[in-house]
Design an enzyme around this catalytic site. Sequence first.
Site, PDB file in Angstrom:
ATOM      1  N   LYS A 163       4.968   5.236   4.797  1.00  0.00           N
ATOM      2  CA  LYS A 163       6.175   5.036   3.981  1.00  0.00           C
ATOM      3  C   LYS A 163       5.966   5.537   2.550  1.00  0.00           C
ATOM      4  O   LYS A 163       6.826   6.207   1.996  1.00  0.00           O
ATOM      5  CB  LYS A 163       6.573   3.552   3.938  1.00  0.00           C
ATOM      6  CG  LYS A 163       6.876   2.934   5.294  1.00  0.00           C
ATOM      7  CD  LYS A 163       7.448   1.533   5.165  1.00  0.00           C
ATOM      8  CE  LYS A 163       6.524   0.523   4.524  1.00  0.00           C
ATOM      9  NZ  LYS A 163       5.321   0.205   5.297  1.00  0.00           N
ATOM     10  N   ARG A 209      11.808  -6.971   4.033  1.00  0.00           N
ATOM     11  CA  ARG A 209      10.698  -7.343   4.897  1.00  0.00           C
ATOM     12  C   ARG A 209      11.040  -8.541   5.769  1.00  0.00           C
ATOM     13  O   ARG A 209      10.250  -8.919   6.646  1.00  0.00           O
ATOM     14  CB  ARG A 209       9.499  -7.725   4.025  1.00  0.00           C
ATOM     15  CG  ARG A 209       8.571  -6.529   3.721  1.00  0.00           C
ATOM     16  CD  ARG A 209       7.301  -6.759   4.112  1.00  0.00           C
ATOM     17  NE  ARG A 209       6.035  -6.223   3.842  1.00  0.00           N
ATOM     18  CZ  ARG A 209       5.617  -5.278   3.048  1.00  0.00           C
ATOM     19  NH1 ARG A 209       6.398  -4.633   2.269  1.00  0.00           N
ATOM     20  NH2 ARG A 209       4.348  -4.964   3.018  1.00  0.00           N
ATOM     21  N   ARG A 267      -8.178   5.017   4.213  1.00  0.00           N
ATOM     22  CA  ARG A 267      -7.596   4.840   2.873  1.00  0.00           C
ATOM     23  C   ARG A 267      -8.514   3.967   2.020  1.00  0.00           C
ATOM     24  O   ARG A 267      -8.743   4.252   0.857  1.00  0.00           O
ATOM     25  CB  ARG A 267      -6.203   4.184   3.000  1.00  0.00           C
ATOM     26  CG  ARG A 267      -5.485   4.035   1.676  1.00  0.00           C
ATOM     27  CD  ARG A 267      -3.999   3.827   1.874  1.00  0.00           C
ATOM     28  NE  ARG A 267      -3.651   2.435   2.083  1.00  0.00           N
ATOM     29  CZ  ARG A 267      -2.426   2.010   2.415  1.00  0.00           C
ATOM     30  NH1 ARG A 267      -1.448   2.853   2.616  1.00  0.00           N
ATOM     31  NH2 ARG A 267      -2.173   0.729   2.568  1.00  0.00           N
ATOM     32  N   ARG A 287      -7.451  -1.157  -3.123  1.00  0.00           N
ATOM     33  CA  ARG A 287      -6.479  -2.215  -2.910  1.00  0.00           C
ATOM     34  C   ARG A 287      -7.177  -3.361  -2.216  1.00  0.00           C
ATOM     35  O   ARG A 287      -7.799  -3.177  -1.174  1.00  0.00           O
ATOM     36  CB  ARG A 287      -5.350  -1.691  -2.011  1.00  0.00           C
ATOM     37  CG  ARG A 287      -4.263  -0.999  -2.779  1.00  0.00           C
ATOM     38  CD  ARG A 287      -3.213  -0.486  -1.844  1.00  0.00           C
ATOM     39  NE  ARG A 287      -2.567  -1.546  -1.058  1.00  0.00           N
ATOM     40  CZ  ARG A 287      -1.458  -1.352  -0.373  1.00  0.00           C
ATOM     41  NH1 ARG A 287      -0.869  -0.178  -0.370  1.00  0.00           N
ATOM     42  NH2 ARG A 287      -0.921  -2.334   0.321  1.00  0.00           N
ATOM     43  N   ARG A 317      -1.642  -8.414   8.013  1.00  0.00           N
ATOM     44  CA  ARG A 317      -0.390  -7.779   7.578  1.00  0.00           C
ATOM     45  C   ARG A 317       0.400  -7.247   8.777  1.00  0.00           C
ATOM     46  O   ARG A 317       1.627  -7.281   8.792  1.00  0.00           O
ATOM     47  CB  ARG A 317      -0.703  -6.658   6.566  1.00  0.00           C
ATOM     48  CG  ARG A 317      -1.228  -7.226   5.248  1.00  0.00           C
ATOM     49  CD  ARG A 317      -1.839  -6.160   4.392  1.00  0.00           C
ATOM     50  NE  ARG A 317      -0.843  -5.233   3.904  1.00  0.00           N
ATOM     51  CZ  ARG A 317      -1.085  -3.952   3.630  1.00  0.00           C
ATOM     52  NH1 ARG A 317      -2.275  -3.441   3.810  1.00  0.00           N
ATOM     53  NH2 ARG A 317      -0.135  -3.187   3.167  1.00  0.00           N
TER      54      ARG A 317
END
Length: 191
Positions: free
Chosen positions: A13, A88, A127, A135, A146
């Site tokens: 996204k 969400r 990532r 992060r 998540r």
Amino acid sequence: MNLILLGPPGSGKGTQSEFIVKKYGYYQLSTGDILRQAITKKTTTGMVVKDILASGKLVNNELILQIMEEKLSETYSKPGRIFDGFPRTIMQAEQLEELLHNQNMKLDLIIELSVDENTLLERITKRANESSETREDDTIEILKKRLEVYNIETKPIIDYYTDKYHVQKIDGMMSVHKVSERIEELINLNS
Ligand code: AMP
């Protein structure tokens, strides 16, 4: 143009939002980015949400809606908006429609990026290893949380929207370029 990008964490996204911003000058409204900035700046909101983000759970609807209402008002002069990471929950989806309706706007395009869970796990691991800006929630353990939250809280939005709009599903396993091309086609068709 009001465009929602739906999809689990790691589905692309953010990357696709960047492409759309560059190509069309739309404004990216990423609640995740807004919250991370608040944490970095140590604002009151940042202090409240820090542990929630680190846990992979969702921030409460009221706070998110307050942030979104404020940010949305900064975007009215833009040719379009990309909602990335918002809504969400079904409640957020309903509130977004109301916010837009109050400004005589509507949802023009809803895109679901679908990616299988193993690929998501691989992407997030990559990532986490490659990013210079680490992060806290980019770990396998938190990603699993998540994903669970996504499946329970966010996935039902797809059915909610499918009843009202035509949700465009894009195979997020294709190359970044191919996904961008498909998004471009859809924006051109719907604007
Ligand atoms: P993201 O960058 O979109 O994956 O968001 C990172 C984290 O921010 C999520 O795991 C949630 O803790 C929080 N968050 C972002 N957007 C929302 C939202 N719309 N509602 C609730 N929590 C959110």
